[in-house]
Design an enzyme around this catalytic site. Structure first.
Site, PDB file in Angstrom:
ATOM      1  N   HIS A   7       0.737  -1.197   0.182  1.00  0.00           N
ATOM      2  CA  HIS A   7      -0.044   0.060   0.053  1.00  0.00           C
ATOM      3  C   HIS A   7       0.993   1.063   0.069  1.00  0.00           C
ATOM      4  O   HIS A   7       2.102   1.384   0.304  1.00  0.00           O
ATOM      5  CB  HIS A   7      -0.766   0.122   1.306  1.00  0.00           C
ATOM      6  CG  HIS A   7      -0.250  -0.312   2.522  1.00  0.00           C
ATOM      7  ND1 HIS A   7      -0.068  -1.374   2.944  1.00  0.00           N
ATOM      8  CD2 HIS A   7       0.350   0.662   3.633  1.00  0.00           C
ATOM      9  CE1 HIS A   7       0.546  -1.433   4.103  1.00  0.00           C
ATOM     10  NE2 HIS A   7       0.811  -0.116   4.671  1.00  0.00           N
ATOM     11  N   CYS A  48       0.624   1.995  13.014  1.00  0.00           N
ATOM     12  CA  CYS A  48       1.938   1.750  11.759  1.00  0.00           C
ATOM     13  C   CYS A  48       2.245   3.252  11.064  1.00  0.00           C
ATOM     14  O   CYS A  48       1.467   4.129  11.319  1.00  0.00           O
ATOM     15  CB  CYS A  48       1.701   0.675  11.039  1.00  0.00           C
ATOM     16  SG  CYS A  48       0.315   1.233   9.763  1.00  0.00           S
TER      17      CYS A  48
END
Length: 689
Positions: A67, A191
């Site tokens: 991503h 994250c």
């Protein structure tokens, strides 16, 4: 579908998309481009590969979720491939056959981020994953994903702060016995990008808590927004889990709670074990606890996934350097602009106007002249003087900022003031950067120790704003003035004298060492250490220090330029398509002195790329020192040639290093397997040596 982030055009079933992650990502990015979801698939590929180089996106169960955010992405989108030949994305249990490329616009809105995080959460459900593997058509996959990200109201998920409890037991006869209190666990997940792993870790822990029969609340600190815990939830918690790859927002809320800390991927891979550890910690009086202002919540690294002392010191130093670099860049470039001949010229740094000699000409003109009272050199000289004065002030903050944020990295916000005091005292006693490094570490450790002193409840509120800053500043101030300042100043003076006396072979050896360091980890700790050494000398001044700055800048420009030359001009067929596209961008990155432009190449093939780059960097560094090139600006590459004494010799040294590195990396890629043309990293790995 209320938010059409996936369509049959972006779904590929049972295809061979390539043999390595870069090829699969490029395959999916091309499908998004065909669907009009990105205007530049190479930009998206570059972002996804850079994210992949930081942390693998493979997940247990044969899933991968590369991503990225990218300017070229027009709307939040998904591309999915069910692979006929599995590809290794770094998951602990093997390669992946289900790959989702999650593409988000650079300024993605919160609602788009929620859609993407909903998919990430669904991927931890075995039934959803199995349905994807059994889906007969592209439309069926689209429907499955639609149901996952846009559930019906009765099936909709909870908000960002998720609560899990098991069903209440059926009524039983009245009893005088108190029911056993259920263990309550709270968790923070986060994250770097906040798109996928944050929410997958949250749901993995939630399902593990359901299996363990404990009350569970999670606060995913991600891109789709965060709903903080209410005070009563925190008060009732028996233990806390930090599953994060970045700092925890509001960590002080959990002061005194038993803690289990790890990276976010451990929560995805081992959620049951983390829940069990948290339950055990909740009743263990010796368990590690969250401490206000404590940068090391977990004392036992084996249990909590914490870091060793050496790694903590390295992270603290790198934190200080990272906060210092913007001051270096801003101040140094302003001073460099002031040196332009039609502004202040190099004479602006002299002290010819102030009768006392306390101020240089730039400072004197800035204070004693104005737009209505211009100096003898006119408007250009006045503007140059102001630029030089502002830049000098910014550069004067280097040591305080370095020490302040080293202390902050150890002791959190209460350590900032004592750290800045350490830096200011270091400058005052002449200890400069060495004093800042040592003082920042001591200030942070002192503040951390003070924060652990038990105090009455009424005094705890004073700890972070009064007691720790006051006591920490007192400790480090006394130590530097009374004990450490003079030895550190002597060491700084000897180092400066040694650099100024270097010539011939010794200077060339230093250039080689600096060149090797700049190219070793391409923006990592070793690279930053060499850059810090150069900028420290730049602040001190002197010919030797300016030569060191030139050597560091020249060597740092070599890797991206060499790889751009190899991948786009000399032998493009030795590189993958994404690497060739990265090579085009690396031309500008290298010319601007941004070593990180070489990271995508080094991440996929480190054993051949990095040694080749180090050889070229060492050559450039040695030549700069041999030629005696000086550089007054800390950044800018070819755009600050006007601050060099011999820019043409700089170009010769740079060209020599670039050509050497390019030739070596091409030779290294050809040597393995003795092939002329290789089209992917996967092919390189399968050719016999």
């Amino acid at each position: 579908m209320s938010e059409q982030i996936i369509s049959p055009q972006t779904v590929s079933l049972d295809v061979d998309a390539g043999a390595d992650p870069a090829a699969v990502i490029a395959y999916l990015a091309d499908h998004l481009a065909d669907a009009g979801r990105t205007t530049d698939p190479t930009d998206l590929v570059r972002g996804a590969i850079e994210r992949e180089s930081k942390s693998a996106t493979g997940l247990p169960g044969g899933i991968a979720i590369p991503h990225a955010r990218a300017e070229s992405v027009t709307e939040a989108s998904l591309a999915m491939a069910r692979l006929s030949h599995k590809v290794d994305f770094g998951a602990p249990d093997g390669p992946a056959d289900l790959v989702f490329l999650i593409a988000a616009p650079a300024g993605a809105a919160a609602d788009h981020m929620k859609l993407l995080s909903s998919l990430a959460r669904a991927l931890v459900r075995p039934d959803f994953v199995q349905s994807l593997r059994e889906a007969p058509t592209d439309d069926h996959v689209v429907a499955l994903v639609d149901n996952a990200i846009n559930p019906t109201p009765e099936a909709s998920g909870s908000p960002s702060t998720t609560t899990t409890t098991t069903a209440a037991p059926p009524p039983v006869a009245a009893s005088t016995a108190e029911p056993a209190k259920r263990t309550s666990i709270v968790a923070i997940t986060a994250c770097p990008t906040g798109i996928a792993h944050t929410y997958m870790a949250a749901d993995a822990l939630k399902y593990a808590a359901e299996r363990a029969g404990v009350d569970f609340h999670v606060e995913p600190q991600g891109s789709s927004g965060t709903t903080p815990f209410t005070p009563d939830v925190i008060a009732e918690a028996d233990a806390v889990i930090f599953a994060t790859d970045v700092g925890v927002k509001g960590k002080e809320r959990f002061h005194g709670k038993p803690v289990i800390a790890s990276g976010v991927k451990r929560a995805i891979n081992e959620p049951d074990q983390m829940i069990a550890e948290a339950v055990a910690a909740s009743t263990n009086p010796h368990a590690a606890v969250v401490r206000e202002g404590d940068g090391n919540e977990a004392a036992d690294s084996a249990t909590t996934g914490g870091l060793g002392i050496g790694k903590q010191v390295q992270q603290a130093l790198m934190t200080g350097v990272s906060y210092m670099i913007p001051f270096v860049a801003a101040g140094g470039l302003l001073m460099a602009l002031a040196f332009l001949p039609f502004l202040g010229g190099y004479e602006i740094a002299n002290s010819t106007l102030d009768p006392t000699g306390a101020m240089n000409d730039g400072q004197f003109i800035s204070l004693h002249n104005s737009l209505w009272d211009l100096p003898a050199g006119g408007l250009g000289q006045y503007i140059g003087a102001v630029l030089f004065a502002v830049g000098s002030l910014a550069m004067s903050m280097l040591v305080p900022v370095l020490a302040g944020y080293i202390s902050f990295a150890i002791a959190d916000r209460p350590g900032i003031a004592p750290g800045f005091v350490a830096g200011l005292v270091s400058v005052a006693v002449g200890a400069s950067f060495i004093g800042g490094l040592v003082g920042g570490l001591i200030a942070g450790v002192a503040c951390l120790w003070i924060s652990r002193i038990p105090l009455p409840q009424w005094a705890r509120g004073l700890m972070p704003v009064v007691i720790i800053p006051l006591a920490g500043s007192l400790v480090i101030g006394l130590l530097l003035y009374m004990l450490l300042g003079k030895p550190l100043a002597w060491l700084t003076e000897k180092m400066t004298d040694g650099l100024n006396s270097m010539s011939g072979g010794s200077a060339i050896v230093l250039g080689i060492v600096l060149g090797l360091m700049m190219c070793f980890d391409l923006g990592g700790p070793v690279n930053k250490a060499a850059y810090l050494f150069a900028t420290a000398g730049l602040a001190i001044g002197g010919t030797a220090q300016l030569e060191i700055m030139a050597a560091v800048m020249c060597a740092g420009m070599v890797p991206p330029l060499a790889l751009a030359l190899a991948a786009t001009v000399l032998r493009p067929k030795l590189f993958t398509e994404p690497e060739r596209e990265n090579g085009k961008a690396a031309w500008l990155l290298g010319a601007s002195f941004i070593s990180e432009g070489a990271i995508p190449f080094a991440a996929t093939d480190p054993f051949r790329v990095i040694p080749s780059m180090m050889a070229g960097g060492a050559l450039s560094g040695a030549l700069i020192m041999a030629f005696g090139v000086t550089q007054r600006a800390p950044h800018g590459g070819i755009f600050v040639f006007f601050t060099m004494n011999h820019w043409y010799l700089f170009l010769i040294a740079l060209a020599a290093g670039v050509v050497l590195s390019a030739v070596l990396v091409i030779a290294a890629k050809q040597w393995r397997g003795n092939r002329d043309e290789v089209t992917s990293i996967a092919e390189l790995e399968t050719v016999p040596a």
